[in-house]
Enzyme design. Sequence first.
Site, PDB file in Angstrom:
ATOM      1  N   ASP A  69       0.822  -1.232   0.000  1.00 41.45           N
ATOM      2  CA  ASP A  69       0.000   0.000   0.000  1.00 41.45           C
ATOM      3  C   ASP A  69       0.847   1.269   0.000  1.00 41.45           C
ATOM      4  OD1 ASP A  69       0.722  -0.287   2.719  1.00 41.45           O
ATOM      5  OD2 ASP A  69      -1.285   0.196   3.487  1.00 41.45           O
ATOM      6  N   ASP A 124      -5.570   0.240   5.978  1.00 43.02           N
ATOM      7  CA  ASP A 124      -6.319  -0.123   7.176  1.00 43.02           C
ATOM      8  C   ASP A 124      -7.502   0.809   7.416  1.00 43.02           C
ATOM      9  OD1 ASP A 124      -4.157  -1.742   7.243  1.00 43.02           O
ATOM     10  OD2 ASP A 124      -3.238  -0.863   9.022  1.00 43.02           O
TER      11      ASP A 124
HETATM   12  P1  NG1 Z   1      -0.561  -3.336  10.548  1.00 41.78           P
HETATM   13  O1  NG1 Z   1      -0.045  -4.668  10.396  1.00 41.78           O
HETATM   14  O2  NG1 Z   1      -2.005  -3.284  10.906  1.00 41.78           O
HETATM   15  O3  NG1 Z   1       0.220  -2.499  11.459  1.00 41.78           O
HETATM   16  C1  NG1 Z   1       0.638  -1.959   8.597  1.00 41.78           C
HETATM   17  C2  NG1 Z   1       0.184  -0.664   7.936  1.00 41.78           C
HETATM   18  C3  NG1 Z   1      -0.549  -0.936   6.615  1.00 41.78           C
HETATM   19  C4  NG1 Z   1       0.281  -1.836   5.713  1.00 41.78           C
HETATM   20  C5  NG1 Z   1       0.727  -3.102   6.496  1.00 41.78           C
HETATM   21  C6  NG1 Z   1       1.653  -3.999   5.707  1.00 41.78           C
HETATM   22  C7  NG1 Z   1      -0.418   1.167   9.476  1.00 41.78           C
HETATM   23  C8  NG1 Z   1      -1.509   1.804  10.238  1.00 41.78           C
HETATM   24  N1  NG1 Z   1      -0.741   0.053   8.804  1.00 41.78           N
HETATM   25  O4  NG1 Z   1      -0.474  -2.644   9.059  1.00 41.78           O
HETATM   26  O5  NG1 Z   1      -0.837   0.291   5.977  1.00 41.78           O
HETATM   27  O6  NG1 Z   1       1.375  -1.153   5.169  1.00 41.78           O
HETATM   28  O7  NG1 Z   1       1.391  -2.749   7.704  1.00 41.78           O
HETATM   29  O8  NG1 Z   1       1.039  -4.449   4.555  1.00 41.78           O
HETATM   30  O9  NG1 Z   1       0.714   1.633   9.474  1.00 41.78           O
END
Ligand code: NG1
Length: 403
Positions: free
Chosen positions: A35, A171
């Site tokens: 993303d 997210d």
């Molecule tokens: P999570 O795993 O929920 O922390 C994070 C990023 C996403 C995406 C994923 C990897 C935030 C809020 N979320 O998600 O945007 O990059 O890692 O695919 O930073």
Amino acid sequence: MGFEPRAVFAEEHGLESTHLARAPGRVNLIGEHTDYNGLPVFPMAIQREVHLAFRSRDDGFVRIRSIREDFEEVEFEIVPGIAASPAGHWGNYLKAPADELARQFAISRGFDGVLASDIPIAAGLSSSSALVNAVGLALAHVNGIILERLPFAEVMAEAEHYTGTRGGGMDQAISMAGHADHAARIEFSPLQMRHVPVPQGWCFVIANTGVRAEKSGHAGAVYNARRKECEEAFRIVADVALNRGLIHSRLTGYRNLLQILEEDIVIEVGEDALRGTLLQRFRHVITEAARVEAAVDLMISDDLQGFGWLMDDSHRSLRVDYEVSSKELDELVMVARDAGAEGARLTGAGLGGCIVTLAEQGKVDAVLEGLSEGYYAPRGITTGIDQDLFMATPSVGASVITL
Ligand code: NG1
């Protein structure tokens, strides 16, 4: 979880909350670390949610407490440039939407709120973005800000950068705009969603390693470092492609690169232009983006086995090339596959947190059993296991309910 925060609110304030903001967590089925590179993802919102019971105040203060005693109450005034709490403090996820909405919409009215959540924290299921969305929705509501779901999700994605992680926007979007019974292919700039029905008989199981992937700690530092590595790899490959006459003007990003050149040419140029770590990161991003497109088609054509293979490939790429797996995540993936799952992979940023595994309906009990016997029982986790191990229901996005 029910409406527990309402009762706590009434007890604490001696009057009722008027509204409930609810925002779900999510599980990303495929498309990890794409993303923030401007490439698509394929998540679904899940039944685990943040609930915020709230009531407007007459001034510009926000006061929120959690039903969990270990989270201290947070109070702050809404101004652009709200002073952050110490790194890792949950208050930053409450201040983030307030700060952004104050900057963009000059909001000035606050609320009192009580919050409850059943999304595991720091587990790759977006407890943080659900929190940001719920607080953002409550603030928008009391200030009369009306925005469509996707533009609102974009504001919330920008808002969450306040907490120090340069996340990519998946997210907030899926938590705001998911549909019941559907996963969603999401693309960015501009933010767009294609809702895809999850076929009958496809069961996604989530299993938590129990190892927290704290964005305020090591996992956050790795995340931000990966983002930089991807930017650098892109710059080098784009220059080489330009010098070789494969492209004729400056590229704007990975998506632009993949619009102009075929995936195998892109990989070929990457292999010539890059070495070591940068090549690994680059290869993951390009192949993962291709897996997202393939996964969408396989879900549409109800090809459970093909989808499972892609999940396995994704995990391998995240482990070997992107280096964001861990021994616990690898172990869970192996146990799930041995128990009869069609595919399994780490979900979310990695370095702890959860895996997601796909099983056909008839095998799901065996997979759940295999995971509890193979991973949790040896660690002495036999009760309350449903906190860590559960089936994910594709769920509807966030909303504000009038009580
Ligand atoms: P999570 O795993 O929920 O922390 C994070 C990023 C996403 C995406 C994923 C990897 C935030 C809020 N979320 O998600 O945007 O990059 O890692 O695919 O930073």
